[in-house]
Design an enzyme around this catalytic site. Structure first.
Site, PDB file in Angstrom:
ATOM      1  N   THR A  65     -11.768 -40.116  -7.501  1.00 30.63           N
ATOM      2  CA  THR A  65     -11.490 -40.552  -6.136  1.00 30.63           C
ATOM      3  C   THR A  65     -10.015 -40.886  -5.949  1.00 30.63           C
ATOM      4  O   THR A  65      -9.431 -40.558  -4.922  1.00 30.63           O
ATOM      5  CB  THR A  65     -12.358 -41.776  -5.770  1.00 30.63           C
ATOM      6  OG1 THR A  65     -13.734 -41.426  -5.952  1.00 30.63           O
ATOM      7  CG2 THR A  65     -12.135 -42.212  -4.336  1.00 30.63           C
ATOM      8  N   GLU A  66      -9.435 -41.508  -6.938  1.00 29.62           N
ATOM      9  CA  GLU A  66      -8.041 -41.940  -6.821  1.00 29.62           C
ATOM     10  C   GLU A  66      -7.036 -40.798  -6.954  1.00 29.62           C
ATOM     11  O   GLU A  66      -6.094 -40.729  -6.185  1.00 29.62           O
ATOM     12  CB  GLU A  66      -7.733 -43.016  -7.875  1.00 29.62           C
ATOM     13  CG  GLU A  66      -8.382 -44.346  -7.619  1.00 29.62           C
ATOM     14  CD  GLU A  66      -7.753 -45.121  -6.471  1.00 29.62           C
ATOM     15  OE1 GLU A  66      -6.742 -44.684  -5.887  1.00 29.62           O
ATOM     16  OE2 GLU A  66      -8.283 -46.192  -6.144  1.00 29.62           O
ATOM     17  N   SER A  67      -7.221 -39.936  -7.946  1.00 30.46           N
ATOM     18  CA  SER A  67      -6.162 -38.957  -8.256  1.00 30.46           C
ATOM     19  C   SER A  67      -6.650 -37.535  -8.498  1.00 30.46           C
ATOM     20  O   SER A  67      -5.829 -36.659  -8.754  1.00 30.46           O
ATOM     21  CB  SER A  67      -5.399 -39.407  -9.497  1.00 30.46           C
ATOM     22  OG  SER A  67      -6.218 -39.274 -10.652  1.00 30.46           O
TER      23      SER A  67
END
Length: 190
Positions: A65-67
């Protein structure tokens, strides 16, 4: 004279994709999940999860989700690396772990995963194992989650968030939980 009906190629293509998705889900669920949720850096994810007593799919979901597994990712807010850690947060975590820290540390996939996993463990412990609360705090900060928990609009019992007080954070929670559910299935299949 009867009017000839135009065929809608986009509608037909969308219907075909829907049928393929449904059939694929029934017969090839992991294949489809792996297209959307690739299992990357598995040894790093598993090792880090074991070190901090976390479920590997949770770490994978946050990284995804983040990267999207890009160790050099930098957000517009200044968060860095696989787990998108702000330099100030990274410095605070490193001080808790008695480790040296520079902002460049966050570009090292191993160091970033270690710091992010420690922080997830810290947040889970702080919020009584409530994954939604920990994920919300990972995104919006502990102060925001603490305030939402005190507000009956967001928490019926002062312990559990029924929804985040920020649309962006609620969207983030939903994305992580969806990825987490899919990664639980993918990691169990291995």
């Amino acid at each position: 004279m009867a009017k000839k009906r135009r065929k809608h190629p986009l509608l037909r293509a969308a219907m075909l994709l829907a049928v393929v998705a449904v059939v694929g889900t029934l017969f090839f669920p992991n294949w489809l999940r792996q297209l959307q949720y690739p299992v990357r850096l598995e040894p790093l994810v598993r090792e880090t999860a074991a070190e901090y007593g976390l479920n590997p799919p949770l770490i994978a979901a946050v990284i995804y989700t983040e990267s999207k597994y890009d160790p050099s990712a930098v957000s517009s807010a200044g968060a860095i690396g696989l787990m998108q850690i702000m330099p100030e947060t990274g410095e605070w975590i490193a001080s808790k772990l008695n480790r040296p820290f520079t902002p460049e540390t966050l570009l090292d996939p191993y160091a970033n995963a270690q710091l992010g996993a420690w922080y997830l463990r810290f947040l889970l412990d702080r919020y009584g194992g409530r994954v939604e609360n920990a994920i919300a705090a990972y995104h919006a900060g502990q102060g925001s989650v603490d305030a939402w928990l005190k507000d009956a609009r967001y928490s019926p019992d002062g312990l559990t968030l029924s929804r985040a007080g920020s649309t962006a954070t609620q969207h983030y929670i939903n994305k992580v939980l969806s990825a987490y559910e899919n990664y639980q299935i993918l990691y169990a299949a291995q």
